[in-house]
Design a protein around this motif. Sequence first.
Motif, PDB file in Angstrom:
ATOM      1  N   THR A  55      21.829  -4.782 -44.357  1.00  0.00           N
ATOM      2  CA  THR A  55      23.294  -4.775 -45.413  1.00  0.00           C
ATOM      3  C   THR A  55      23.107  -5.614 -46.389  1.00  0.00           C
ATOM      4  O   THR A  55      23.303  -5.609 -47.737  1.00  0.00           O
ATOM      5  CB  THR A  55      25.072  -5.018 -44.662  1.00  0.00           C
ATOM      6  N   LEU A  56      22.691  -6.782 -46.020  1.00  0.00           N
ATOM      7  CA  LEU A  56      22.230  -8.098 -46.677  1.00  0.00           C
ATOM      8  C   LEU A  56      21.094  -8.224 -47.372  1.00  0.00           C
ATOM      9  O   LEU A  56      21.228  -8.408 -49.145  1.00  0.00           O
ATOM     10  CB  LEU A  56      22.379  -8.654 -46.486  1.00  0.00           C
ATOM     11  N   LEU A  57      19.749  -7.537 -47.024  1.00  0.00           N
ATOM     12  CA  LEU A  57      18.657  -7.417 -47.781  1.00  0.00           C
ATOM     13  C   LEU A  57      18.915  -6.009 -48.622  1.00  0.00           C
ATOM     14  O   LEU A  57      18.011  -6.150 -49.849  1.00  0.00           O
ATOM     15  CB  LEU A  57      17.514  -6.788 -46.366  1.00  0.00           C
ATOM     16  N   VAL A  58      19.516  -5.447 -47.993  1.00  0.00           N
ATOM     17  CA  VAL A  58      20.107  -3.868 -49.208  1.00  0.00           C
ATOM     18  C   VAL A  58      20.724  -4.381 -50.233  1.00  0.00           C
ATOM     19  O   VAL A  58      19.928  -4.176 -51.962  1.00  0.00           O
ATOM     20  CB  VAL A  58      20.736  -3.009 -49.130  1.00  0.00           C
ATOM     21  N   THR A  59      21.444  -5.318 -50.239  1.00  0.00           N
ATOM     22  CA  THR A  59      21.883  -5.992 -51.537  1.00  0.00           C
ATOM     23  C   THR A  59      21.401  -7.288 -52.449  1.00  0.00           C
ATOM     24  O   THR A  59      20.990  -7.193 -53.604  1.00  0.00           O
ATOM     25  CB  THR A  59      23.328  -7.165 -50.974  1.00  0.00           C
ATOM     26  N   LEU A  60      20.369  -7.905 -51.623  1.00  0.00           N
ATOM     27  CA  LEU A  60      19.412  -8.531 -52.024  1.00  0.00           C
ATOM     28  C   LEU A  60      18.473  -8.048 -52.739  1.00  0.00           C
ATOM     29  O   LEU A  60      17.079  -8.238 -53.197  1.00  0.00           O
ATOM     30  CB  LEU A  60      18.799  -9.188 -51.329  1.00  0.00           C
ATOM     31  N   ALA A  61      17.940  -6.490 -52.802  1.00  0.00           N
ATOM     32  CA  ALA A  61      16.956  -5.491 -53.060  1.00  0.00           C
ATOM     33  C   ALA A  61      15.425  -6.298 -52.756  1.00  0.00           C
ATOM     34  O   ALA A  61      14.524  -6.008 -52.735  1.00  0.00           O
ATOM     35  CB  ALA A  61      17.039  -5.520 -54.720  1.00  0.00           C
ATOM     36  N   GLU A  62      15.639  -6.242 -51.260  1.00  0.00           N
ATOM     37  CA  GLU A  62      14.758  -6.186 -50.464  1.00  0.00           C
ATOM     38  C   GLU A  62      14.847  -4.942 -49.644  1.00  0.00           C
ATOM     39  O   GLU A  62      14.690  -4.681 -48.006  1.00  0.00           O
ATOM     40  CB  GLU A  62      14.465  -6.988 -49.245  1.00  0.00           C
ATOM     41  N   ASP A  63      14.348  -3.839 -49.897  1.00  0.00           N
ATOM     42  CA  ASP A  63      14.790  -2.051 -49.159  1.00  0.00           C
ATOM     43  C   ASP A  63      13.817  -1.737 -48.164  1.00  0.00           C
ATOM     44  O   ASP A  63      13.936  -1.946 -47.602  1.00  0.00           O
ATOM     45  CB  ASP A  63      14.218  -1.806 -50.455  1.00  0.00           C
ATOM     46  N   ASP A  64      12.317  -2.679 -48.608  1.00  0.00           N
ATOM     47  CA  ASP A  64      11.336  -2.210 -47.475  1.00  0.00           C
ATOM     48  C   ASP A  64      11.899  -2.934 -46.320  1.00  0.00           C
ATOM     49  O   ASP A  64      11.335  -2.786 -45.190  1.00  0.00           O
ATOM     50  CB  ASP A  64       9.761  -2.638 -47.869  1.00  0.00           C
ATOM     51  N   ILE A  65      12.319  -4.407 -46.223  1.00  0.00           N
ATOM     52  CA  ILE A  65      12.213  -5.651 -45.566  1.00  0.00           C
ATOM     53  C   ILE A  65      13.501  -4.253 -44.885  1.00  0.00           C
ATOM     54  O   ILE A  65      13.731  -3.944 -43.442  1.00  0.00           O
ATOM     55  CB  ILE A  65      12.556  -6.474 -45.470  1.00  0.00           C
ATOM     56  N   ALA A  66      14.509  -4.614 -45.403  1.00  0.00           N
ATOM     57  CA  ALA A  66      15.667  -3.726 -45.406  1.00  0.00           C
ATOM     58  C   ALA A  66      15.604  -2.423 -44.416  1.00  0.00           C
ATOM     59  O   ALA A  66      16.378  -2.066 -43.200  1.00  0.00           O
ATOM     60  CB  ALA A  66      17.197  -3.909 -46.613  1.00  0.00           C
ATOM     61  N   ALA A  67      14.355  -1.931 -45.045  1.00  0.00           N
ATOM     62  CA  ALA A  67      14.513  -0.328 -43.840  1.00  0.00           C
ATOM     63  C   ALA A  67      14.364  -0.410 -42.501  1.00  0.00           C
ATOM     64  O   ALA A  67      14.452  -0.540 -41.579  1.00  0.00           O
ATOM     65  CB  ALA A  67      13.380   0.420 -44.899  1.00  0.00           C
ATOM     66  N   ALA A  68      13.021  -1.315 -42.245  1.00  0.00           N
ATOM     67  CA  ALA A  68      12.969  -1.627 -41.505  1.00  0.00           C
ATOM     68  C   ALA A  68      13.818  -2.272 -40.320  1.00  0.00           C
ATOM     69  O   ALA A  68      14.085  -1.874 -38.959  1.00  0.00           O
ATOM     70  CB  ALA A  68      11.386  -2.608 -41.067  1.00  0.00           C
ATOM     71  N   ILE A  69      14.595  -3.316 -41.157  1.00  0.00           N
ATOM     72  CA  ILE A  69      15.746  -3.897 -39.808  1.00  0.00           C
ATOM     73  C   ILE A  69      16.834  -2.452 -39.555  1.00  0.00           C
ATOM     74  O   ILE A  69      16.877  -2.745 -38.251  1.00  0.00           O
ATOM     75  CB  ILE A  69      16.423  -4.792 -40.414  1.00  0.00           C
ATOM     76  N   PHE A  70      17.073  -1.478 -40.375  1.00  0.00           N
ATOM     77  CA  PHE A  70      18.072  -0.336 -40.101  1.00  0.00           C
ATOM     78  C   PHE A  70      17.078   0.232 -39.238  1.00  0.00           C
ATOM     79  O   PHE A  70      18.102   0.781 -38.274  1.00  0.00           O
ATOM     80  CB  PHE A  70      18.632   0.069 -41.259  1.00  0.00           C
ATOM     81  N   GLN A  71      15.923   0.875 -39.170  1.00  0.00           N
ATOM     82  CA  GLN A  71      15.484   0.953 -38.083  1.00  0.00           C
ATOM     83  C   GLN A  71      14.946   0.554 -36.626  1.00  0.00           C
ATOM     84  O   GLN A  71      15.871   1.269 -35.203  1.00  0.00           O
ATOM     85  CB  GLN A  71      14.036   1.372 -38.184  1.00  0.00           C
ATOM     86  N   LYS A  72      14.977  -0.841 -37.186  1.00  0.00           N
ATOM     87  CA  LYS A  72      15.479  -1.414 -35.781  1.00  0.00           C
ATOM     88  C   LYS A  72      17.017  -1.397 -35.022  1.00  0.00           C
ATOM     89  O   LYS A  72      16.891  -1.238 -33.446  1.00  0.00           O
ATOM     90  CB  LYS A  72      15.351  -3.098 -35.646  1.00  0.00           C
ATOM     91  N   TYR A  73      17.788  -1.316 -35.833  1.00  0.00           N
ATOM     92  CA  TYR A  73      19.372  -1.313 -35.632  1.00  0.00           C
ATOM     93  C   TYR A  73      19.930   0.028 -34.320  1.00  0.00           C
ATOM     94  O   TYR A  73      20.005   0.306 -33.290  1.00  0.00           O
ATOM     95  CB  TYR A  73      20.258  -1.471 -36.533  1.00  0.00           C
ATOM     96  N   ALA A  74      18.497   1.351 -35.597  1.00  0.00           N
ATOM     97  CA  ALA A  74      19.100   2.586 -34.926  1.00  0.00           C
ATOM     98  C   ALA A  74      18.337   2.658 -32.574  1.00  0.00           C
ATOM     99  O   ALA A  74      19.169   3.915 -33.010  1.00  0.00           O
ATOM    100  CB  ALA A  74      18.218   3.733 -35.944  1.00  0.00           C
ATOM    101  N   ALA A  75      17.812   1.991 -33.583  1.00  0.00           N
ATOM    102  CA  ALA A  75      16.873   2.440 -31.695  1.00  0.00           C
ATOM    103  C   ALA A  75      17.659   1.701 -30.446  1.00  0.00           C
ATOM    104  O   ALA A  75      17.462   2.050 -29.669  1.00  0.00           O
ATOM    105  CB  ALA A  75      15.189   1.626 -31.728  1.00  0.00           C
ATOM    106  N   PHE A  76      18.927   0.943 -31.182  1.00  0.00           N
ATOM    107  CA  PHE A  76      19.377   0.065 -29.869  1.00  0.00           C
ATOM    108  C   PHE A  76      20.255   1.228 -29.178  1.00  0.00           C
ATOM    109  O   PHE A  76      21.349   2.222 -29.909  1.00  0.00           O
ATOM    110  CB  PHE A  76      20.749  -0.732 -29.902  1.00  0.00           C
ATOM    111  N   ALA A  77      20.425   1.421 -28.339  1.00  0.00           N
ATOM    112  CA  ALA A  77      20.678   2.647 -27.258  1.00  0.00           C
ATOM    113  C   ALA A  77      22.189   1.750 -27.421  1.00  0.00           C
ATOM    114  O   ALA A  77      23.151   2.975 -26.970  1.00  0.00           O
ATOM    115  CB  ALA A  77      20.379   2.117 -25.701  1.00  0.00           C
ATOM    116  N   ALA A  78      22.614   1.033 -27.668  1.00  0.00           N
ATOM    117  CA  ALA A  78      24.609   0.341 -27.870  1.00  0.00           C
ATOM    118  C   ALA A  78      25.130   1.173 -28.651  1.00  0.00           C
ATOM    119  O   ALA A  78      26.414   1.692 -29.007  1.00  0.00           O
ATOM    120  CB  ALA A  78      24.623  -0.338 -27.400  1.00  0.00           C
ATOM    121  N   VAL A  79      23.817   1.928 -29.445  1.00  0.00           N
ATOM    122  CA  VAL A  79      25.143   2.490 -31.080  1.00  0.00           C
ATOM    123  C   VAL A  79      25.267   4.035 -31.091  1.00  0.00           C
ATOM    124  O   VAL A  79      23.946   4.512 -30.401  1.00  0.00           O
ATOM    125  CB  VAL A  79      23.433   1.680 -32.588  1.00  0.00           C
TER     126      VAL A  79
END
Length: 720
Positions: free
Chosen positions: A247-271
């Motif tokens: 979320t913070l990286l999106v606000t900082l316009a670091e879209d490419d890195i943020a995309a990889a971070i959200f993919q990492k988040y989506a991969a958690f079994a707890a989500v």
Amino acid sequence: MSLDPYQPCPCGSEKKLKFCCGADVSHELEKIQLAMEGEQRLAALDHINKLLSTHPKIPSALMYKALVELSLSEVEQARQSTAKLLEVAPTNPPGLALAAILDCQDGNVLAAISRVQQALEQHPGKIHHLVYQAIGTLGRALFATGEVLAARGHLTYQVRVSQGKDETAFSAMMDLDSSGQVPLVAHTFADLVPPPAESSLSAAGLAEFQAALKDANYGCFQAAAKKFEALAASEPNEPTIWRNLGTLLVTLAEDDIAAAIFQKYAAFAAVPRDEAIEAEALAQFLAMNGEEYQVPEVTATFTIDDAPALREAWISNKQLQAITLRPEDMDLAEGEPPPQSAFFILDREIPSTGVDIARDAIPRVLGELLFYGRQTDRAARVEFTAPQLEDWNDRIQKVKTLIGSHLQGDPTEEAVGLANRNAAILAVNWRFPDDTPQEHRKTLILEQRRHLLLNVLPDSVQAGLDGATLRQAAANPQLQNKALATILLMDLAQPQEEPVFNEVRRSLGLPTIDELDPAGRKIQALSLAQLTRVEATKLNDEDLMQAFTRGTLVSCRRLVLKMGREVVARPSLDKVANKEDVFEILSRQSNDPTETLELLTKAQDWAKDRGRSPARFMLQEIPLRLMRGEQAEFTRIMETLRAKHMNEPGIAQGLYMMLAQLGLIRPQGGAPGAGPGGMPGAPTAMPAAAPSSGGLWTPGQPAAAPAEASKGKLWLPGMD
């Protein structure tokens, strides 16, 4: 009287004036402030220059000088003054803010983000008015450069700091939300979340988590992101760390890195799976500007001979559709002549009639042709431009066939832009025969779109699926959530629920997205994407109004339409909801002209039943009646407005402006001339076309001409 030496220094250092710029200049600083408050900019500049002649390194004076120069549009001088200020005081918040504003003017938004963050980090929780201004300027600049999610993050923070009292900031955020550029899934991850009650975080990790949240609360997004990044390295198994970092990286316009971070988040079994799919969808959206998601738009240039003969032949060729291009709308180099002719090239000739035409008989537009005659230093040529999809070579061959023996050598190719690959695949680029009925066109387009979604898209390679097709990804358990995310992004981009997307899911063996029963659910805890699936008829009144309000606040058309229709249908809300406003909101959001008219009629009845004027809804009805060619209804509305409502505030002016914009009267009053049937200013110049996507025709958009009527029955403002 001089400034109090113990008050905060005007330069924004948070020090006392006496211990910063100095008590000995307080009298001169007061003169500068008074001149600026009185908008005496030149006088202020004289005072500033006088002070700087004796005290050249006073931050306050340099700050004021840059401000005055900006107000006088002396940008280069303001840039120099700002540079001097930062040379004297490198971490001065107003200086950093001024530099950020200048960066925005230059289009350098990433540098501006860094400066604003540096300014906010100097005194967390205390925001100088110039830093506050820079946040808003940056938000608007990010929006203008296409960084919509970073823009929303900055504008949202500015609105929060002002506690909603800054109408300019709130309006900018509403404009952004209503632009249609913010995907619904982005709202799910717009806010930071606290650590879960049962977290695997260590005590030190929990403390650092809270410290990061505190930084973000002060707008120090960069500092907060660094803390979460360190936490992700030391305690990588806590999903909320990754979510907040994204979320913070999106606000900082670091879209490419943020995309990889959200993919990492989506991969958690707890989500939860729904949330994981939304996170994956956001990741795909953030990565969408990457070349792998695009298809190049290519111009192929064909050298030709005997250009006049070829051009003459093309003018009568039924496989070409002549188009008008204005030189001022073209990106022509200085001294470069415009093309002599322009055409759409079709894959077949236009049939003689479109009445009852079948889908496979409609000509498809293959691309655009520009015809250039011989120039002093260049041979005659034809330029063909289109997306370079799988059938590119077939399209090139079509052009060669049209040129025939006039072709000289092989064509050259040059990439001139990029287009979204899926949008290009799903585009229905048809040229209907002119007499094709509008309803038949609409039916055929929907059929073609369904065909493309079900039979073409699933076998096209998708960048978001690691290079697999949708069909391949659906068969791979590791890629199924990504496939569902790809479909979800397209699904949620539609203004209303469309069954075809569940057809796509079923055809691929994927789970469908069905309506949610609200029983036992906390409506406020649902994401907007989930809320669009809730069965509105099963919501209680309070939850229904909350859902409708959430939709209106973020301009979520799908949610507004679904919940708003239920709001106006419930008698139990007659005394709770302002249904006049709800009717109006719905009428502006609907893309169905018939429904829009029904809503406006109900709004008028609602107003009259309560002793209020229906005039504002009657005004909105006028363009629709014209579009549908219903002159009798148009005349009825005009006569009713004249007889009953012209003395109401704003009605006469609103009607006059609308009719002038529609071309029915001249700006100075009176009709511009009688049209067919004696109708003054009959909008015969308006070509028959489908209504705008909002369902309500507005000036500047095409509308159908109304039917004929008797001249004597129509009154227009200025004709008395």
